[in-house]
Design a protein around this motif. Structure first.
Motif, PDB file in Angstrom:
ATOM      1  N   ASP A   1       0.822  -1.210   0.000  1.00  0.00           N
ATOM      2  CA  ASP A   1       0.000   0.000   0.000  1.00  0.00           C
ATOM      3  C   ASP A   1       0.857   1.261   0.000  1.00  0.00           C
ATOM      4  O   ASP A   1       0.543   2.242  -0.686  1.00  0.00           O
ATOM      5  CB  ASP A   1      -0.924   0.011   1.223  1.00  0.00           C
ATOM      6  CG  ASP A   1      -2.042  -1.015   1.126  1.00  0.00           C
ATOM      7  OD1 ASP A   1      -2.247  -1.552   0.020  1.00  0.00           O
ATOM      8  OD2 ASP A   1      -2.694  -1.281   2.143  1.00  0.00           O
ATOM      9  N   ARG A   2       1.952   1.231   0.757  1.00  0.00           N
ATOM     10  CA  ARG A   2       2.846   2.400   0.777  1.00  0.00           C
ATOM     11  C   ARG A   2       3.482   2.623  -0.585  1.00  0.00           C
ATOM     12  O   ARG A   2       3.668   3.762  -1.020  1.00  0.00           O
ATOM     13  CB  ARG A   2       3.919   2.210   1.846  1.00  0.00           C
ATOM     14  CG  ARG A   2       3.398   2.310   3.269  1.00  0.00           C
ATOM     15  CD  ARG A   2       4.456   1.907   4.270  1.00  0.00           C
ATOM     16  NE  ARG A   2       3.914   1.854   5.625  1.00  0.00           N
ATOM     17  CZ  ARG A   2       4.544   1.287   6.640  1.00  0.00           C
ATOM     18  NH1 ARG A   2       5.745   0.745   6.456  1.00  0.00           N
ATOM     19  NH2 ARG A   2       3.990   1.276   7.835  1.00  0.00           N
ATOM     20  N   GLY A   3       3.831   1.526  -1.258  1.00  0.00           N
ATOM     21  CA  GLY A   3       4.389   1.654  -2.592  1.00  0.00           C
ATOM     22  C   GLY A   3       3.421   2.318  -3.554  1.00  0.00           C
ATOM     23  O   GLY A   3       3.798   3.207  -4.332  1.00  0.00           O
ATOM     24  N   TYR A   4       2.157   1.913  -3.495  1.00  0.00           N
ATOM     25  CA  TYR A   4       1.156   2.544  -4.348  1.00  0.00           C
ATOM     26  C   TYR A   4       0.884   3.986  -3.922  1.00  0.00           C
ATOM     27  O   TYR A   4       0.586   4.839  -4.757  1.00  0.00           O
ATOM     28  CB  TYR A   4      -0.134   1.729  -4.339  1.00  0.00           C
ATOM     29  CG  TYR A   4      -0.092   0.532  -5.257  1.00  0.00           C
ATOM     30  CD1 TYR A   4      -0.276   0.674  -6.625  1.00  0.00           C
ATOM     31  CD2 TYR A   4       0.162  -0.741  -4.767  1.00  0.00           C
ATOM     32  CE1 TYR A   4      -0.220  -0.418  -7.479  1.00  0.00           C
ATOM     33  CE2 TYR A   4       0.222  -1.845  -5.610  1.00  0.00           C
ATOM     34  CZ  TYR A   4       0.032  -1.675  -6.964  1.00  0.00           C
ATOM     35  OH  TYR A   4       0.092  -2.753  -7.807  1.00  0.00           O
ATOM     36  N   GLY A   5       0.982   4.243  -2.626  1.00  0.00           N
ATOM     37  CA  GLY A   5       0.814   5.615  -2.164  1.00  0.00           C
ATOM     38  C   GLY A   5       1.885   6.539  -2.712  1.00  0.00           C
ATOM     39  O   GLY A   5       1.603   7.681  -3.104  1.00  0.00           O
ATOM     40  N   ARG A   6       3.109   6.041  -2.775  1.00  0.00           N
ATOM     41  CA  ARG A   6       4.200   6.845  -3.346  1.00  0.00           C
ATOM     42  C   ARG A   6       3.977   7.083  -4.840  1.00  0.00           C
ATOM     43  O   ARG A   6       4.275   8.163  -5.353  1.00  0.00           O
ATOM     44  CB  ARG A   6       5.535   6.147  -3.101  1.00  0.00           C
ATOM     45  CG  ARG A   6       5.967   6.140  -1.642  1.00  0.00           C
ATOM     46  CD  ARG A   6       7.398   5.641  -1.494  1.00  0.00           C
ATOM     47  NE  ARG A   6       7.837   5.702  -0.108  1.00  0.00           N
ATOM     48  CZ  ARG A   6       7.743   4.692   0.748  1.00  0.00           C
ATOM     49  NH1 ARG A   6       7.246   3.536   0.338  1.00  0.00           N
ATOM     50  NH2 ARG A   6       8.160   4.818   1.994  1.00  0.00           N
ATOM     51  N   LEU A   7       3.471   6.072  -5.530  1.00  0.00           N
ATOM     52  CA  LEU A   7       3.158   6.267  -6.941  1.00  0.00           C
ATOM     53  C   LEU A   7       2.109   7.352  -7.126  1.00  0.00           C
ATOM     54  O   LEU A   7       2.202   8.190  -8.021  1.00  0.00           O
ATOM     55  CB  LEU A   7       2.641   4.957  -7.553  1.00  0.00           C
ATOM     56  CG  LEU A   7       3.634   3.918  -8.054  1.00  0.00           C
ATOM     57  CD1 LEU A   7       2.895   2.830  -8.811  1.00  0.00           C
ATOM     58  CD2 LEU A   7       4.698   4.538  -8.943  1.00  0.00           C
ATOM     59  N   ARG A   8       1.087   7.315  -6.285  1.00  0.00           N
ATOM     60  CA  ARG A   8       0.014   8.294  -6.379  1.00  0.00           C
ATOM     61  C   ARG A   8       0.547   9.708  -6.148  1.00  0.00           C
ATOM     62  O   ARG A   8       0.197  10.649  -6.866  1.00  0.00           O
ATOM     63  CB  ARG A   8      -1.068   7.953  -5.361  1.00  0.00           C
ATOM     64  CG  ARG A   8      -2.325   8.789  -5.476  1.00  0.00           C
ATOM     65  CD  ARG A   8      -3.439   8.256  -4.586  1.00  0.00           C
ATOM     66  NE  ARG A   8      -3.056   8.273  -3.184  1.00  0.00           N
ATOM     67  CZ  ARG A   8      -2.850   7.186  -2.449  1.00  0.00           C
ATOM     68  NH1 ARG A   8      -2.937   5.981  -2.992  1.00  0.00           N
ATOM     69  NH2 ARG A   8      -2.523   7.287  -1.176  1.00  0.00           N
ATOM     70  N   ALA A   9       1.432   9.840  -5.146  1.00  0.00           N
ATOM     71  CA  ALA A   9       2.005  11.151  -4.859  1.00  0.00           C
ATOM     72  C   ALA A   9       2.895  11.630  -5.998  1.00  0.00           C
ATOM     73  O   ALA A   9       2.873  12.819  -6.367  1.00  0.00           O
ATOM     74  CB  ALA A   9       2.800  11.089  -3.559  1.00  0.00           C
TER      75      ALA A   9
ATOM     76  N   LEU B   1       3.924  14.972 -11.068  1.00  0.00           N
ATOM     77  CA  LEU B   1       4.173  15.010 -12.505  1.00  0.00           C
ATOM     78  C   LEU B   1       2.982  15.534 -13.300  1.00  0.00           C
ATOM     79  O   LEU B   1       3.085  15.728 -14.518  1.00  0.00           O
ATOM     80  CB  LEU B   1       4.518  13.599 -13.011  1.00  0.00           C
ATOM     81  CG  LEU B   1       5.792  12.961 -12.444  1.00  0.00           C
ATOM     82  CD1 LEU B   1       5.908  11.510 -12.901  1.00  0.00           C
ATOM     83  CD2 LEU B   1       7.016  13.762 -12.865  1.00  0.00           C
ATOM     84  N   GLY B   2       1.870  15.739 -12.631  1.00  0.00           N
ATOM     85  CA  GLY B   2       0.670  16.187 -13.321  1.00  0.00           C
ATOM     86  C   GLY B   2       0.026  15.106 -14.155  1.00  0.00           C
ATOM     87  O   GLY B   2      -0.658  15.390 -15.143  1.00  0.00           O
ATOM     88  N   LEU B   3       0.217  13.829 -13.757  1.00  0.00           N
ATOM     89  CA  LEU B   3      -0.337  12.697 -14.497  1.00  0.00           C
ATOM     90  C   LEU B   3      -1.542  12.122 -13.774  1.00  0.00           C
ATOM     91  O   LEU B   3      -1.712  12.316 -12.565  1.00  0.00           O
ATOM     92  CB  LEU B   3       0.722  11.598 -14.669  1.00  0.00           C
ATOM     93  CG  LEU B   3       1.972  11.974 -15.454  1.00  0.00           C
ATOM     94  CD1 LEU B   3       2.995  10.841 -15.413  1.00  0.00           C
ATOM     95  CD2 LEU B   3       1.615  12.309 -16.903  1.00  0.00           C
ATOM     96  N   ASP B   4      -2.349  11.406 -14.518  1.00  0.00           N
ATOM     97  CA  ASP B   4      -3.511  10.753 -13.939  1.00  0.00           C
ATOM     98  C   ASP B   4      -3.061   9.633 -13.004  1.00  0.00           C
ATOM     99  O   ASP B   4      -2.269   8.766 -13.391  1.00  0.00           O
ATOM    100  CB  ASP B   4      -4.389  10.182 -15.059  1.00  0.00           C
ATOM    101  CG  ASP B   4      -5.584   9.414 -14.521  1.00  0.00           C
ATOM    102  OD1 ASP B   4      -6.220   9.900 -13.560  1.00  0.00           O
ATOM    103  OD2 ASP B   4      -5.871   8.329 -15.050  1.00  0.00           O
ATOM    104  N   GLU B   5      -3.575   9.645 -11.774  1.00  0.00           N
ATOM    105  CA  GLU B   5      -3.164   8.645 -10.792  1.00  0.00           C
ATOM    106  C   GLU B   5      -3.529   7.235 -11.233  1.00  0.00           C
ATOM    107  O   GLU B   5      -2.796   6.284 -10.961  1.00  0.00           O
ATOM    108  CB  GLU B   5      -3.810   8.945  -9.437  1.00  0.00           C
ATOM    109  CG  GLU B   5      -3.317  10.226  -8.787  1.00  0.00           C
ATOM    110  CD  GLU B   5      -4.007  10.497  -7.472  1.00  0.00           C
ATOM    111  OE1 GLU B   5      -4.821   9.631  -7.043  1.00  0.00           O
ATOM    112  OE2 GLU B   5      -3.753  11.548  -6.860  1.00  0.00           O
ATOM    113  N   GLU B   6      -4.658   7.062 -11.899  1.00  0.00           N
ATOM    114  CA  GLU B   6      -5.082   5.733 -12.320  1.00  0.00           C
ATOM    115  C   GLU B   6      -4.246   5.203 -13.487  1.00  0.00           C
ATOM    116  O   GLU B   6      -4.174   3.993 -13.697  1.00  0.00           O
ATOM    117  CB  GLU B   6      -6.562   5.750 -12.708  1.00  0.00           C
ATOM    118  CG  GLU B   6      -7.493   6.049 -11.542  1.00  0.00           C
ATOM    119  CD  GLU B   6      -8.950   5.969 -11.936  1.00  0.00           C
ATOM    120  OE1 GLU B   6      -9.231   5.689 -13.134  1.00  0.00           O
ATOM    121  OE2 GLU B   6      -9.804   6.180 -11.071  1.00  0.00           O
TER     122      GLU B   6
END
Length: 216
Positions: A69-77, A82-87
């Protein structure tokens, strides 16, 4: 693939990730997720090794889910930076923990999103990751995956991205052909493995990233 620790207390981590090829930064997101989770596993190596030795499956499940979950949280941040879509800036993750101690035969698989974890035993493939609806992750589409199992000599463990997991689950020809090729006395060489992983079926053209472990 990374080794953490030394001697019989060491752990080997095999991890892979694959994203949507059409999404901006998909390859970067996959690499970032692998490195983030691997770093977290390295920091928690001693506790993970103790839980594997003790057979503490719930502790392993909750600990690896937090790391995932933390890994995905870092991706989301990072996507927001970067101004990219989180999904779109994401990837399916599969990881395998292997104790170096030859007396410990426990193998631990975890991950989320698209992908698969399979075991070839006595010429038959088994899907080792039914969806864990009781332990959903924070934001990885597809649900958290966890499986701790005991290896037997001759087993083959296969981790793969969604491009290979889909035909492994949906078609009979591919798993049957791989079972025939990988049930020999010796594992294939690198060139043969790469060719096997790319066996084509009509209608399945997504990226195939795969790693396999043959049990001695």
């Amino acid at each position: 693939t990374a080794r953490f620790g030394s001697g019989d207390d060491a752990l080997v981590l095999v991890a892979l990730a694959g994203g949507d090829r059409a999404a901006p930064g998909a390859r970067e997101a996959a690499a970032e997720l692998c490195h983030s989770v691997a770093a977290a596993v390295g920091r928690s190596r001693q506790r993970l090794a103790e839980d594997i030795r003790a057979g503490s499956r719930e502790a392993l499940r909750s600990g690896l889910q937090r790391l995932t979950d933390r890994g995905y949280g870092r991706l989301r941040a990072h996507a927001a930076e970067l101004g990219l879509d989180e999904e779109g800036y994401t990837a399916g993750l599969r990881g395998l923990l292997l104790p170096v101690d030859p007396q410990c035969r426990t193998r631990v698989c975890f991950g989320a999103g698209a992908g698969g974890f399979f075991r070839l035993r006595a010429g038959q493939w088994q899907d080792l990751e039914p969806e864990d609806t009781a332990h959903p992750p924070v934001d990885a589409a597809g649900g958290f995956r966890f499986r701790a199992s005991v290896a037997r000599p001759g087993d083959t463990l296969l981790l793969c991205s969604g491009g290979l997991a889909a035909p492994m689950r949906e078609e009979g020809l591919l798993p049957a052909e791989l079972a025939a090729r990988w049930s020999q006395a010796e594992p294939p060489g690198l060139a043969a493995f790469l060719a096997d992983a790319q066996l084509r079926l009509k209608g399945y053209a997504d990226d195939r990233t795969a790693a396999a472990v043959w049990e001695a």
